[in-house]
Every structure is written in C-alpha cells, then in structure tokens.
Design a protein around this motif. Structure first.
Motif, PDB file in Angstrom:
ATOM      1  N   ALA A  71      73.464  45.608  42.441  1.00 60.69           N
ATOM      2  CA  ALA A  71      72.812  46.983  43.168  1.00 60.69           C
ATOM      3  C   ALA A  71      72.160  47.840  42.417  1.00 60.69           C
ATOM      4  O   ALA A  71      71.165  48.326  42.801  1.00 60.69           O
ATOM      5  N   ARG A  72      72.580  47.716  41.019  1.00 60.75           N
ATOM      6  CA  ARG A  72      71.780  48.578  39.958  1.00 60.75           C
ATOM      7  C   ARG A  72      70.473  48.027  39.430  1.00 60.75           C
ATOM      8  O   ARG A  72      69.678  48.567  39.326  1.00 60.75           O
ATOM      9  N   LEU A  73      70.610  46.426  38.999  1.00 54.64           N
ATOM     10  CA  LEU A  73      69.669  46.079  38.244  1.00 54.64           C
ATOM     11  C   LEU A  73      68.532  45.142  39.075  1.00 54.64           C
ATOM     12  O   LEU A  73      67.359  45.075  39.297  1.00 54.64           O
ATOM     13  N   THR A  74      69.180  44.194  39.827  1.00 52.48           N
ATOM     14  CA  THR A  74      68.457  43.403  40.762  1.00 52.48           C
ATOM     15  C   THR A  74      67.708  43.700  41.837  1.00 52.48           C
ATOM     16  O   THR A  74      66.523  43.905  41.806  1.00 52.48           O
ATOM     17  N   ALA A  75      68.410  44.823  42.433  1.00 56.87           N
ATOM     18  CA  ALA A  75      67.695  45.794  43.574  1.00 56.87           C
ATOM     19  C   ALA A  75      66.614  46.473  42.770  1.00 56.87           C
ATOM     20  O   ALA A  75      65.463  46.743  43.374  1.00 56.87           O
ATOM     21  N   PHE A  76      66.711  47.083  41.565  1.00 59.02           N
ATOM     22  CA  PHE A  76      65.873  47.805  40.978  1.00 59.02           C
ATOM     23  C   PHE A  76      64.391  46.946  40.810  1.00 59.02           C
ATOM     24  O   PHE A  76      63.316  47.404  40.908  1.00 59.02           O
TER      25      PHE A  76
END
Length: 382
Positions: free
Chosen positions: A233-238
């Motif tokens: 949610a925090r990194l891949t989505a980013f």
C-alpha cells in the motif's frame, strides 16, 4: 505532490537525478532509494513513504545496521547494497596499519551487518564474496591503501550490477508470461514491494511489470496491501502511480476473490531466499497467494537474482524466519488498533513450497522450473 524536508540527520534532496518523459507527457525523475556520491551514502527513509520523501545520511556500519533493521531500507538486494555501501562510507575515513588488520575489521563489520535481517541471504553472500575477494587481492601483494580502495570500488559496483540484473529479470519474466498467454494485454498480481525501492533500481517482480508496461502489454497490475507493514500500500502503490501504470490496490485477503472474478494471467513476487529444491522465502502472505493461484490455475512466478539463491540449504524448512515486533500488528501510524492484552505472532516471511511455483523462478539467467534450477545455476549461485 510529495514533500521533502530536512531535520537532524535528514537532508533535502530530489527523489532522483535521471529525468524521463512519462506516458502522460510530464517530465519525471526515475525513483532512487539509494544514493552514493562523493563517497557519501544517503538512503530514502521508506518508513515515511508515501507521505514524504526524506533522505538519510548513512555514515558508517552502525548506521547501516540500524536502517536495515528498522526497515528504513528493505528488500533483499537493497539490504546487501546498503550494508556494503555503509562499510564503504566508513572505510573512506578510516585507516589501518596492515592489510591483515583491514581484512579482520571488514570481515567483522560485514558479519555484524548480516545480523540486521537474518532471512534474506543476500547480505551473507555479499559478505562471503568480499572475504574471498580480499584474500585474492592480498595474495597479489596489494598495499593496505590499495586494498581499501579495491574494497570500496567493489561495493560501489554493486549498484550498476543490480540494475542490469533487474532489467534482465524483468524482460525474462515478461517474455514468459506473454508466451503462456493468448491475451493482448495481461493482468498480474504482485505482493509486497520488489521495485526500485527494494533494489538499486528497476526491481525484480515489479521489474517484470515494468517490462510488460514498456511493451504496451500490461493490462492491469494489482498490488496487495501487505499487512502488517503495508509495503504494498505504501511503496508498491507509490511506484505504480509514479510510473503511471494501470493499477489497483487490494487487501491481502481479496486475492482469491479477484482471481475468481477477473481474468488474472500471472502472480509475480520476489524472494529473500531460494533453496536448492526451489522452495522460496518471501514476505508473509506469499504462501497463501500461491495456494490460491494453484487452485485457480494462475501461473505463479518468483523473481530473484542469483544472489538470493542459497545452495547451502536443501529446502525451505532450513530458512531462518525473522519475527518482528508485535507493535507492527497492534498499531497503525502509532495508533493502537488491536485489543490491549492480546498476544501476537508476527513472522516477517513465509516459505512457499517449490511445487506451487508453477510459472517458474525468474533470474537474470532465464526462467527455470524449481526442479531444474539447481543444475542450471549452481555454478553461478555458489
């Protein structure tokens, strides 16, 4: 818009230096999580993403151990690179009387770095590689300063080697997925973060998605949130949003419903360690995704450089599984969400049996069935 700011050991820096034109025509910079310039190391503090982008100075091995252990930097390849570069940063301002003193200190510091995150094998293999390299250099009659310079250069070279490796993994994985599908564009699921934020750049499993997107063959990418640390949610989505890829975030427990209700052509994940028989350790939640993929007939791919392959372990039963603090489960953004008094079990990784890896293990040397991997790469991975 993502903010950058300076405080304490943090410095204000742009997210990257290499500009490119995105599909929407906007000029963007390629993501960088590790920056090495003028013998100084800075890492993007991934605990703060996606709200802000702040870079930290890593001045020595102790700093390196701390940022790895606290997961300010994470991802098996990145752990080894940051660990070795933290050593290089310390060596720049250090002096040793003899080559023997230098080799002893380097060995001890690297072995200390291995303890920061025990499941990923890359740091240990980097340590073994450096010990062998130092012995070879010492045998050539190098002076202490020449040996120190050679060690620093070898650490620096890990950055370029990792990016090249990741691009090969991305292309091999994309080719395999497309070869096993009649679809003009493919839909894929990925778990945890395996992109530029987990490597020196480009990524492993997310590198496969990047390769598909670059070829115009990516229909949609689905990333799981990856509880309890929410790397998806925090990194891949980013990264997916930053690269303007068609993508959707799902909760970890939605993968089965997604595979049942929509056409999914592959699941692609990374690995922190791969054993001789093809068992793999990856972020907790990977095992259940493989079981679900097997049931729905969706090819499952594990993407890993050969530095993540541990030919010293016969099977996944021997992989040490790191357990993380309970607070990672009971709190979100510092706010308690779990009932006080409840006990917790928080393994950071789980092991996927080789027979569930139906798509194959994707390396920089090609895509292999788990059963054939050992014979194919034992000379390269040992």
């Amino acid at each position: 818009m993502f903010s950058t700011k300076s405080s304490g050991r943090y410095v204000t820096l742009p997210l990257g230096q290499n500009y490119r034109t995105a599909p929407d025509g906007i000029c963007k910079m390629s993501l960088e999580a590790i920056r090495w310039k003028d013998n100084k190391l800075e890492i993007l503090d991934q605990l703060l993403l996606p709200a802000s982008t702040e870079f930290m100075h890593v001045k020595n091995v102790e700093d390196g151990w701390q940022v790895i252990n606290k997961m300010q930097v994470r991802g098996a390849p990145a752990i080894a690179i940051v660990g070795c570069l933290s050593l290089a940063a310390e060596l720049v301002n250090s002096s040793y009387s003899t080559c023997s003193d230098l080799m002893k200190a380097v060995t001890e510091k690297l072995q200390y770095l291995v303890t920061a995150r025990p499941t990923a094998v890359n740091m240990r293999k980097a340590t073994d590689d450096m010990i062998t390299f130092m012995s070879q250099c010492h045998g050539k009659g190098m002076s202490t300063e020449e040996l120190k310079s050679s060690i620093i250069s070898r650490c620096e070279n890990m950055l370029a080697i990792d990016v090249d490796t990741n691009k090969k993994i991305g292309d091999f994985g994309a080719q395999s997925i497309l070869a096993n599908s009649d679809a003009k564009q493919v839909n894929v699921i990925t778990h945890c973060n395996t992109g530029s934020l987990a490597t020196a750049g480009y990524g492993t499993a997310l590198g496969v998605i990047r390769s598909l997107h670059a070829q115009g063959k990516l229909g949609h990418a689905y990333c799981t949130e990856t509880r309890p640390y929410n790397q998806g949610a925090r990194l891949t989505a980013f990264e997916l949003v930053y690269e303007s890829m068609p993508s959707t975030l799902i909760c970890d427990n939605m993968a089965a419903s997604l595979m049942k209700s929509k056409e999914i052509h592959a699941v692609v994940v990374g690995a922190d360690r791969v054993t001789c028989n093809g068992d793999t350790a990856n972020k907790i939640g990977t095992y259940q995704a493989t079981v679900v993929a097997k049931y729905h007939g969706v090819p499952f791919y594990v993407c890993a450089p050969i530095t993540s392959i541990d030919l010293c372990l016969p099977s996944g039963e021997s992989i040490p599984i790191e357990e993380r603090p309970h607070k990672e489960m009971t709190h979100v953004a510092g706010v308690r969400i779990a009932a006080p008094g409840i006990s917790c079990w928080n393994p950071a990784f789980d092991v996927t049996p080789a027979e569930l890896i139906t798509g194959g293990i994707v390396t920089e040397l090609g895509v292999f069935k788990p059963s054939e991997m050992y014979e194919k790469i034992k000379g390269e991975a040992s």
